[in-house]
Scaffold this motif. Structure first.
Motif, PDB file in Angstrom:
ATOM      1  N   ASP A   1       0.870  -1.175   0.000  1.00 57.10           N
ATOM      2  CA  ASP A   1       0.000   0.000   0.000  1.00 57.10           C
ATOM      3  C   ASP A   1       0.909   1.228   0.000  1.00 57.10           C
ATOM      4  O   ASP A   1       1.829   1.321   0.809  1.00 57.10           O
ATOM      5  CB  ASP A   1      -0.901  -0.007   1.233  1.00 57.10           C
ATOM      6  CG  ASP A   1      -2.134   0.857   1.050  1.00 57.10           C
ATOM      7  OD1 ASP A   1      -2.188   1.620   0.070  1.00 57.10           O
ATOM      8  OD2 ASP A   1      -3.044   0.764   1.898  1.00 57.10           O
ATOM      9  N   THR A   2       0.677   2.166  -0.897  1.00 55.16           N
ATOM     10  CA  THR A   2       1.640   3.233  -1.120  1.00 55.16           C
ATOM     11  C   THR A   2       1.751   4.193   0.056  1.00 55.16           C
ATOM     12  O   THR A   2       0.784   4.445   0.786  1.00 55.16           O
ATOM     13  CB  THR A   2       1.292   4.031  -2.390  1.00 55.16           C
ATOM     14  OG1 THR A   2       2.386   4.886  -2.707  1.00 55.16           O
ATOM     15  CG2 THR A   2       0.026   4.857  -2.194  1.00 55.16           C
TER      16      THR A   2
ATOM     17  N   ALA B   1       3.261   6.573  -5.588  1.00 53.48           N
ATOM     18  CA  ALA B   1       3.360   5.126  -5.787  1.00 53.48           C
ATOM     19  C   ALA B   1       4.503   4.744  -6.722  1.00 53.48           C
ATOM     20  O   ALA B   1       5.238   3.777  -6.459  1.00 53.48           O
ATOM     21  CB  ALA B   1       2.034   4.588  -6.323  1.00 53.48           C
TER      22      ALA B   1
ATOM     23  N   PRO C   1      -2.178   2.533  -4.466  1.00 54.35           N
ATOM     24  CA  PRO C   1      -3.090   3.072  -3.454  1.00 54.35           C
ATOM     25  C   PRO C   1      -4.211   2.064  -3.197  1.00 54.35           C
ATOM     26  O   PRO C   1      -4.627   1.345  -4.111  1.00 54.35           O
ATOM     27  CB  PRO C   1      -3.637   4.347  -4.116  1.00 54.35           C
ATOM     28  CG  PRO C   1      -2.653   4.673  -5.207  1.00 54.35           C
ATOM     29  CD  PRO C   1      -2.104   3.368  -5.684  1.00 54.35           C
ATOM     30  N   LYS C   2      -4.647   1.987  -1.962  1.00 55.80           N
ATOM     31  CA  LYS C   2      -5.724   1.072  -1.569  1.00 55.80           C
ATOM     32  C   LYS C   2      -5.365  -0.391  -1.845  1.00 55.80           C
ATOM     33  O   LYS C   2      -6.230  -1.215  -2.136  1.00 55.80           O
ATOM     34  CB  LYS C   2      -7.029   1.408  -2.301  1.00 55.80           C
ATOM     35  CG  LYS C   2      -7.448   2.859  -2.209  1.00 55.80           C
ATOM     36  CD  LYS C   2      -7.855   3.244  -0.814  1.00 55.80           C
ATOM     37  CE  LYS C   2      -8.383   4.672  -0.752  1.00 55.80           C
ATOM     38  NZ  LYS C   2      -8.718   5.097   0.627  1.00 55.80           N
TER      39      LYS C   2
END
Length: 309
Positions: A142-143, A147, A167-168
């Motif tokens: 997860d970043t 990223a 992300p996420k």
């Protein structure tokens, strides 16, 4: 997974890990990384990794792991138990970063912000898995920050491993969801079972969420602010919420070798109560408040004021 040792009362960071499944030493594996407790002003931040053979990805998905933030506490605990029951092919490791570690890192002279601390912690956990013999071929993260830059950094450090930073990621990749659950359950238990090193008497444990904008958290911070020594180690004193309260409510620190000041600023300093006033004596050599008990910081170190010797 037995997390009883997570009753923290120290100012350092520590790591706990499961046994390494033998299959993870012989088969190509995937690994997920996530954290819990990045934003709160109270308690530690916990980084977690979870790993398993690539051939077991579907089995991991069948456990119905999900982003820990979308689950209730009971659901997280139940999934945590399922991960433990699958220890023949699932392994995990956790790095607990105490509030003191976070604050002192962020306030040191050389720039070392929370993103850098997070990156280094994640890198350390990946290296731990490799050093333990896990045959890593895929890493999902997860970043933290941009990223693409994070992915490039990890790929450079771990050549031969396919790194995916998104992300996420905890809602996209089951192995990251599993890491998210491990980290969140661990942090919840640390906060719940925290043993205060300080003698605070009956401590109010209704902290609220621990996030700076929570009224319960703000009230707890105000209640447990010592005017001289600040906060117990449970608090991240580098957070702006804590710093603002200390600036407004705690004693000012005036150093004897400060440059002479004139005008309005000097008048303000004279009118403000200095930290020195908590220890100074009156003109007659007596303490301002003879019934005042010396703070435990001094009694524990058997320190006395010069005028009492």
């Amino acid at each position: 997974m037995d997390l009883v040792p997570f009753q923290a009362d120290n100012s350092s960071s520590c790591r706990l890990a499961s046994d390494i499944p033998e299959v993870c030493r012989t088969e190509d594996c995937c690994l997920g990384i996530d954290e819990a407790g990045r934003g709160p002003v109270l308690g530690p931040m916990v980084y977690g990794i979870c790993f398993c053979p690539i051939s077991k990805k579907e089995a991991l998905k069948d456990l119905k792991v999900a982003d820990s933030k979308t689950l209730t506490e009971t659901e997280r605990e139940n999934l945590f138990q399922k991960l433990d029951e699958s220890k023949s092919y699932i392994g995990w490791a956790l790095q607990i970063l105490s509030p003191n570690t976070i604050s002192t890192s962020m306030l040191q002279r050389t720039k070392y912000n929370l993103n850098a601390l997070s990156h280094d912690t994640a890198i350390g956990l990946v290296q731990y898995a490799l050093d333990s013999g896990v045959q890593l071929k895929e890493v999902f993260v997860d970043t933290v920050g941009p990223a693409e830059k994070y992915e490039e950094k990890l790929s450079r450090l771990f050549p031969g491993i396919e790194v995916t930073v998104r992300p996420k990621a905890d809602s996209l990749f089951p192995v990251v969801s599993a890491a998210s659950i491990c980290a969140k359950v661990a942090r919840d238990r640390v906060v719940r079972d925290w043993k205060f090193a300080e003698d605070l008497g009956e401590v109010d444990t209704d902290y609220g969420s621990g996030y700076p904008n929570d009224p319960k958290t703000k009230a707890w911070l105000l209640k447990h602010l010592d005017p001289v020594f600040g906060y117990p180690q449970f608090v991240r004193f580098s957070w702006s919420t804590a710093q603002t309260l200390m600036d407004n409510k705690a004693a000012n620190v005036n150093w004897d070798d400060d440059d002479e000041e004139t005008g309005e600023k000097a008048a303000q300093r004279r009118n403000n109560r200095s930290m020195l006033s908590y220890f100074s004596t009156s003109a007659g050599g007596k303490r301002h408040n003879p019934t005042h008990q010396m703070h435990r910081f001094f009694t524990e170190r058997r320190l006395k004021s010069l005028d009492t010797l």
